[in-house]
Write an enzyme that holds these catalytic residues in place. Structure first.
Site, PDB file in Angstrom:
ATOM      1  N   HIS A 272      -3.935   4.013   4.567  1.00  0.00           N
ATOM      2  CA  HIS A 272      -4.802   3.304   4.713  1.00  0.00           C
ATOM      3  C   HIS A 272      -6.226   3.950   4.216  1.00  0.00           C
ATOM      4  O   HIS A 272      -6.893   3.368   3.291  1.00  0.00           O
ATOM      5  CB  HIS A 272      -5.210   2.834   6.106  1.00  0.00           C
ATOM      6  CG  HIS A 272      -6.413   1.779   6.362  1.00  0.00           C
ATOM      7  ND1 HIS A 272      -6.279   0.649   5.833  1.00  0.00           N
ATOM      8  CD2 HIS A 272      -7.499   2.068   6.924  1.00  0.00           C
ATOM      9  CE1 HIS A 272      -7.450   0.029   6.117  1.00  0.00           C
ATOM     10  NE2 HIS A 272      -7.919   0.927   6.654  1.00  0.00           N
TER      11      HIS A 272
ATOM     12  N   TYR B  33       4.057   5.286  11.420  1.00  0.00           N
ATOM     13  CA  TYR B  33       4.339   3.986  11.608  1.00  0.00           C
ATOM     14  C   TYR B  33       5.207   3.397  10.962  1.00  0.00           C
ATOM     15  O   TYR B  33       5.415   2.084  10.885  1.00  0.00           O
ATOM     16  CB  TYR B  33       2.816   3.259  12.132  1.00  0.00           C
ATOM     17  CG  TYR B  33       1.908   3.154  10.889  1.00  0.00           C
ATOM     18  CD1 TYR B  33       1.987   2.538   9.604  1.00  0.00           C
ATOM     19  CD2 TYR B  33       0.797   3.961  10.946  1.00  0.00           C
ATOM     20  CE1 TYR B  33       1.033   2.510   8.605  1.00  0.00           C
ATOM     21  CE2 TYR B  33       0.045   4.314   9.768  1.00  0.00           C
ATOM     22  CZ  TYR B  33       0.124   3.446   8.631  1.00  0.00           C
ATOM     23  OH  TYR B  33      -0.775   3.398   7.738  1.00  0.00           O
TER      24      TYR B  33
ATOM     25  N   ARG C 238       0.686  -1.198  -0.079  1.00  0.00           N
ATOM     26  CA  ARG C 238      -0.019   0.058   0.031  1.00  0.00           C
ATOM     27  C   ARG C 238       0.886   1.201   0.010  1.00  0.00           C
ATOM     28  O   ARG C 238       1.340   1.774   1.162  1.00  0.00           O
ATOM     29  CB  ARG C 238      -0.952  -0.085   1.330  1.00  0.00           C
ATOM     30  CG  ARG C 238      -1.859   0.991   1.153  1.00  0.00           C
ATOM     31  CD  ARG C 238      -2.715   1.025   2.846  1.00  0.00           C
ATOM     32  NE  ARG C 238      -1.720   1.930   3.434  1.00  0.00           N
ATOM     33  CZ  ARG C 238      -1.594   1.613   4.923  1.00  0.00           C
ATOM     34  NH1 ARG C 238      -2.144   0.709   5.229  1.00  0.00           N
ATOM     35  NH2 ARG C 238      -0.952   2.598   5.403  1.00  0.00           N
TER      36      ARG C 238
END
Length: 401
Positions: free
Chosen positions: A298, A307, A294
Site C-alpha cells: 500500500h 495479509y 496492487r
C-alpha cells in the site's frame, strides 16, 4: 430467488434481496462478485495480448493506431520505472515515504490520456501515472514524499489538482469543481469541460465519497468517478467492504456505472473517453470501476505479506498491463526488439534523472512554509512569519557567542 439476484439485480427480475436478511447463498455470491472481473468486465486487450472487439467502445479508440499504442506502451514503461526508482530511493532514506502504483499503470495512463486540455483531474496520492499523462514533471512529485513540498506544479496549467492525502476528501473537492463547470455553462457540447476524480476501493467506505456521489448526481455535474479497485484497502480485501460490485453502487445514486479491466490500457482509454464525453455533453456523472491489482505494498510502510497470499500476486502477474501491450505489438509486427530495447533505455535514463535530482534536491528556506497560503497578503500570517524567522535567528546569534 436465485443467488445472482443479490449481486446482479436488474429491474423486472423480481423482488430485490432484503439487505438485512440475505441467504448464505446470496452472501457467497456477493463476495465472489467483488473478487472476480465477471461477465460485465469491459476488455479490449486480453492478458495474452489479443484484441477483443467491442461494438460499444471500439469507436472511442479508432484513432489508436500502432504508433499511438507504442506511445501508450512507452508511457507505462516509463511510469513503472520511475515508480520502482522512487520505491528504492525511499528504502535508501532519500524519501520519507512512497506510494507504489505497480500494476495500476494501465488504469492511470489510459484514463489520463483520455482527458482534454480543459478538463481537470483530482488525484489521491497514488496517481503518478495520471500526473505524467497530464504533463506534470515527476520531479515535482518527489518533493511531496521528501516532505519539502506540497505540490510544485501549476495545477491549472496541467489540469491536475494537488495530491490529496485524506482518504476520499478529493471526491468532495472534485464534485464542487464539476458543479462549478455546470453552473458556468461549460458543458453541453463537444467543447465542454469535464472533471475526473481518482480514489481506491477503500475510499468507497468513506462518507466523503458518498456525499460526492449525491451532490454530483443532484446537480448533473460533469464528473467521472474513477475508482481503481486494486482489491486491497491497505490490509482489507474488497469483499469486506461491499456485497455488490463497486460499479453497481452508481445505480443507487441515479447515474451509470461500468466495470473496466484496469490492466487493459486500451479499454481504460476507451471507457474513460466515453464517460468524459457523457459528462462534457451534460449527461454526467459516471462511475468507472477499474478492476486491477496492487502488485506492491500500500505504501513503503506496509508489509502485504502479512495479509495476502503470494499465489494471488503470482496470478495477477499473468495479467500484467504492460506485458499484454508488448505481446500485442510483437504478435502483430507493430514493434521489434529494437523498439522495446529503446524504450527500456529511455526508462532507465528517465529514472536516473529522477535519482540525480532527488539526491541533490535543495532544502527549501524556512519561510517557504508561509508562501502561497493566501492569494493576497495577510497581516496575521505576516506576523507569524516574522516571529518564526526571528526565533530561528536567535539560534544563529547564540551560536556566534
Amino acid at each position: 430467488m436465485p443467488s445472482e439476484q443479490w449481486t446482479h439485480p436488474e429491474p423486472g427480475d423480481g423482488p430485490a434481496a432484503v439487505a438485512a436478511q440475505p441467504s448464505p447463498e446470496q452472501v457467497i455470491a456477493g463476495l465472489r462478485a467483488t473478487s472476480e472481473g465477471g461477465a460485465e468486465l469491459t476488455q479490449l486487450l486480453t492478458p495474452e495480448g489479443e484484441r477483443v472487439p467491442s461494438p460499444q467502445f471500439d469507436k472511442y479508440v479508432e484513432d489508436v493506431d500502432a504508433e499511438a499504442l507504442r506511445g501508450l506502451y512507452r508511457d507505462m514503461v516509463l511510469v513503472r520505472r520511475a515508480d520502482r526508482e522512487a520505491n528504492a530511493m525511499q528504502r535508501q532514506g532519500q524519501l520519507g515515504i512512497w506510494v507504489p502504483l505497480l500494476g495500476q499503470e494501465a488504469a492511470q495512463v489510459g484514463s489520463g490520456r483520455a482527458l482534454k486540455p480543459n478538463d481537470m483531474a483530482f488525484p489521491s496520492y497514488r496517481e503518478h501515472g495520471v500526473a505524467y499523462a497530464r504533463g506534470v514533471d515527476m520531479k515535482d512529485l518527489l518533493g511531496i514524499f521528501r516532505c519539502t513540498d506540497h505540490s510544485g506544479w501549476d495545477y491549472k496549467a496541467h489540469g491536475f489538482h494537488p495530491y490529496c492525502i485524506v482518504i476520499g476528501n478529493q471526491v468532495l473537492n472534485a464534485a464542487g469543481y464539476a458543479m462549478g463547470q455546470k453552473f458556468e455553462g461549460k458543458v453541453g457540447d463537444d467543447d465542454g469541460e469535464a472533471t475526473i476524480c481518482y480514489f481506491g476501493d477503500g475510499a468507497t467506505s468513506q462518507g466523503d465519497v458518498h456525499e460526492g456521489f449525491v451532490w454530483a448526481a443532484v446537480y448533473d455535474a460533469p464528473l467521472v468517478f474513477f475508482c481503481q479497485n486494486n482489491q486491497w484497502a491497505i490490509s482489507e480485501p474488497t469483499e469486506r467492504q461491499s456485497r455488490l460490485p463497486l460499479y453497481q453502487r452508481a445505480r443507487g445514486y441515479g447515474f451509470p456505472g461500468i466495470r473496466v479491466d484496469g490492466n487493459d490500457v486500451l479499454a481504460c482509454l476507451a471507457v474513460s473517453r466515453w464517460a468524459l464525453d457523457e459528462c462534457r455533453h451534460g449527461n454526467g456523472p459516471v462511475l468507472i470501476e477499474a478492476f486491477t491489482y496492487r502488485m506492491d505494498a500500500h505504501t513503503t510502510t506496509d508489509d502485504p505479506s502479512r495479509y495476502r497470499l503470494s499465489d494471488e500476486l503470482e496470478e495477477w502477474k499473468l495479467k500484467d498491463p504492460i506485458e499484454r501491450v508488448r505481446a500485442f505489438l510483437a504478435r502483430g509486427g507493430y514493434a521489434d526488439q529494437a523498439f522495446f530495447d529503446s524504450v527500456q533505455a529511455d526508462a532507465d535514463a528517465f529514472a536516473a534523472d529522477l535519482r540525480e535530482y532527488t539526491f541533490n534536491m535543495p532544502e527549501p528556506p524556512p519561510e517557504r512554509i508561509f508562501s502561497n497560503v493566501y492569494a493576497e497578503g495577510n497581516p496575521v500570517l505576516d506576523a507569524q512569519r516574522e516571529e518564526f524567522l526571528s526565533y530561528l535567528d536567535g539560534f544563529v546569534s547564540a551560536g556566534e557567542h
